[in-house]
Design a protein around this motif. Structure first.
Motif, PDB file in Angstrom:
ATOM      1  N   LEU A   1      64.851 -45.708 -67.433  1.00 47.24           N
ATOM      2  CA  LEU A   1      66.347 -46.323 -67.093  1.00 47.24           C
ATOM      3  C   LEU A   1      67.624 -45.241 -67.445  1.00 47.24           C
ATOM      4  O   LEU A   1      68.574 -45.071 -66.534  1.00 47.24           O
ATOM      5  CB  LEU A   1      66.522 -47.581 -67.495  1.00 47.24           C
ATOM      6  CG  LEU A   1      65.539 -48.733 -66.825  1.00 47.24           C
ATOM      7  CD1 LEU A   1      66.002 -50.115 -67.567  1.00 47.24           C
ATOM      8  CD2 LEU A   1      65.813 -48.972 -65.325  1.00 47.24           C
TER       9      LEU A   1
ATOM     10  N   GLU B   1      67.532 -42.469 -64.933  1.00 52.07           N
ATOM     11  CA  GLU B   1      68.175 -42.946 -63.749  1.00 52.07           C
ATOM     12  C   GLU B   1      69.600 -42.873 -63.792  1.00 52.07           C
ATOM     13  O   GLU B   1      70.257 -42.585 -62.981  1.00 52.07           O
ATOM     14  CB  GLU B   1      67.592 -44.247 -63.302  1.00 52.07           C
ATOM     15  CG  GLU B   1      66.093 -44.324 -62.836  1.00 52.07           C
ATOM     16  CD  GLU B   1      65.563 -45.725 -62.603  1.00 52.07           C
ATOM     17  OE1 GLU B   1      66.304 -46.740 -62.743  1.00 52.07           O
ATOM     18  OE2 GLU B   1      64.118 -45.826 -62.597  1.00 52.07           O
TER      19      GLU B   1
ATOM     20  N   LEU C   1      71.298 -52.891 -66.545  1.00 51.99           N
ATOM     21  CA  LEU C   1      70.115 -52.778 -67.242  1.00 51.99           C
ATOM     22  C   LEU C   1      69.897 -51.237 -67.655  1.00 51.99           C
ATOM     23  O   LEU C   1      69.631 -50.909 -68.841  1.00 51.99           O
ATOM     24  CB  LEU C   1      69.016 -52.886 -66.473  1.00 51.99           C
ATOM     25  CG  LEU C   1      68.896 -54.549 -66.039  1.00 51.99           C
ATOM     26  CD1 LEU C   1      67.819 -54.518 -64.962  1.00 51.99           C
ATOM     27  CD2 LEU C   1      68.417 -55.331 -67.098  1.00 51.99           C
ATOM     28  N   GLN C   2      70.464 -50.105 -66.871  1.00 46.60           N
ATOM     29  CA  GLN C   2      70.364 -48.849 -67.525  1.00 46.60           C
ATOM     30  C   GLN C   2      71.350 -48.566 -68.447  1.00 46.60           C
ATOM     31  O   GLN C   2      70.957 -47.961 -69.430  1.00 46.60           O
ATOM     32  CB  GLN C   2      70.752 -47.954 -66.086  1.00 46.60           C
ATOM     33  CG  GLN C   2      69.827 -48.129 -64.968  1.00 46.60           C
ATOM     34  CD  GLN C   2      70.101 -47.341 -63.937  1.00 46.60           C
ATOM     35  OE1 GLN C   2      71.540 -47.030 -63.642  1.00 46.60           O
ATOM     36  NE2 GLN C   2      69.390 -47.188 -62.495  1.00 46.60           N
TER      37      GLN C   2
ATOM     38  N   SER D   1      72.888 -56.412 -63.459  1.00 53.05           N
ATOM     39  CA  SER D   1      72.731 -55.373 -62.320  1.00 53.05           C
ATOM     40  C   SER D   1      71.816 -54.340 -62.700  1.00 53.05           C
ATOM     41  O   SER D   1      71.723 -54.125 -64.222  1.00 53.05           O
ATOM     42  CB  SER D   1      74.175 -55.042 -62.007  1.00 53.05           C
ATOM     43  OG  SER D   1      74.643 -54.067 -63.066  1.00 53.05           O
ATOM     44  N   GLU D   2      71.504 -53.386 -61.781  1.00 54.89           N
ATOM     45  CA  GLU D   2      70.616 -52.357 -62.375  1.00 54.89           C
ATOM     46  C   GLU D   2      71.293 -51.441 -63.112  1.00 54.89           C
ATOM     47  O   GLU D   2      70.670 -50.984 -63.982  1.00 54.89           O
ATOM     48  CB  GLU D   2      70.391 -51.591 -60.762  1.00 54.89           C
ATOM     49  CG  GLU D   2      69.288 -50.662 -61.016  1.00 54.89           C
ATOM     50  CD  GLU D   2      68.763 -49.867 -59.727  1.00 54.89           C
ATOM     51  OE1 GLU D   2      68.532 -48.679 -59.885  1.00 54.89           O
ATOM     52  OE2 GLU D   2      69.108 -50.568 -58.590  1.00 54.89           O
ATOM     53  N   TYR D   3      72.595 -51.221 -62.734  1.00 62.05           N
ATOM     54  CA  TYR D   3      73.489 -50.411 -63.590  1.00 62.05           C
ATOM     55  C   TYR D   3      73.591 -50.861 -64.908  1.00 62.05           C
ATOM     56  O   TYR D   3      73.392 -50.282 -65.877  1.00 62.05           O
ATOM     57  CB  TYR D   3      74.837 -50.028 -62.979  1.00 62.05           C
ATOM     58  CG  TYR D   3      75.751 -49.517 -63.849  1.00 62.05           C
ATOM     59  CD1 TYR D   3      75.824 -47.893 -64.157  1.00 62.05           C
ATOM     60  CD2 TYR D   3      76.744 -50.157 -64.778  1.00 62.05           C
ATOM     61  CE1 TYR D   3      76.539 -47.385 -64.855  1.00 62.05           C
ATOM     62  CE2 TYR D   3      77.763 -49.402 -65.432  1.00 62.05           C
ATOM     63  CZ  TYR D   3      77.440 -47.886 -65.519  1.00 62.05           C
ATOM     64  OH  TYR D   3      78.295 -47.481 -66.278  1.00 62.05           O
TER      65      TYR D   3
END
Length: 196
Positions: free
Chosen positions: A189, A192, A43-44, A39-41
């Protein structure tokens, strides 16, 4: 104080990192599994964990670096990376006075390092342009440093510092910009993640 006892190579594998960034010359034979899509989270979070692991910084100080970087002029992510790279333990590692980042932290902690002639034993001390970093006279004669020089002799010195390895002395020419830092972290990231 919290100590990360996870084996370095195992952690490198989990984060998909090459151990060379920490000063280890072993190869990580397996990279992170490319199973399910992250998920994007996820990856961050992974980028943040990578940065924390490479520089050996725990969550709270890392958060403080981020907040300080956010208040500075310019891009927050770039400020964060140059602050992490300007830590005394990182500088000692980059100058080749330690084989690994963990050893650099130990060298600083054992009061073997002078900054502008004064003993500094705080690994998180931030160096400034013009600072002169050297290994104490007494420590230079130790066998440990002769061994370190042999191992780090072929290591490239970043362009933002001048180093005389034989004299165990180096000068910071400037604070590194993001282009000068060869660490495989996507700092955008991290920004973010924290700006949520």
């Amino acid at each position: 104080m919290a100590v990360n006892r996870v084996p370095v190579l195992k952690r490198c594998r989990a984060l998909g990192l090459e151990p060379a960034y920490l000063g280890y010359d072993k190869k990580s034979n397996r990279t992170a599994k490319a199973g399910k899509k992250m998920s994007e989270y996820g990856l961050q979070l992974r980028e943040k964990q990578k940065a924390k692991f490479i520089y050996g910084v725990l969550e709270k100080p890392f958060r403080n670096y981020y907040e300080k970087a956010d208040r500075m002029k310019g891009m927050t992510g770039e400020n964060l990376m140059s602050m992490l790279e300007s830590r005394l333990d990182s500088v000692v590692f980059r100058m080749g006075f330690a084989r690994t980042r963990r050893e650099a932290r130990q060298v600083v902690g054992h009061k073997h390092v002078l900054v502008n002639g004064k003993c500094v034993n705080i690994p998180s001390y931030l160096v400034k342009a013009g600072d002169v970093i050297e290994v104490k006279e007494k420590a230079r004669s130790m066998q440990r440093y002769k061994d370190i020089l042999e191992v780090t002799a072929g290591r490239l010195t970043p362009e933002w510092m001048d180093v005389d390895k034989e004299a165990f002395k180096g000068t910071i020419k400037q604070i590194p910009t993001r282009e000068m830092i060869d660490v495989p972290v996507n700092e955008m990231l991290i920004v973010e993640l924290y700006s949520k």
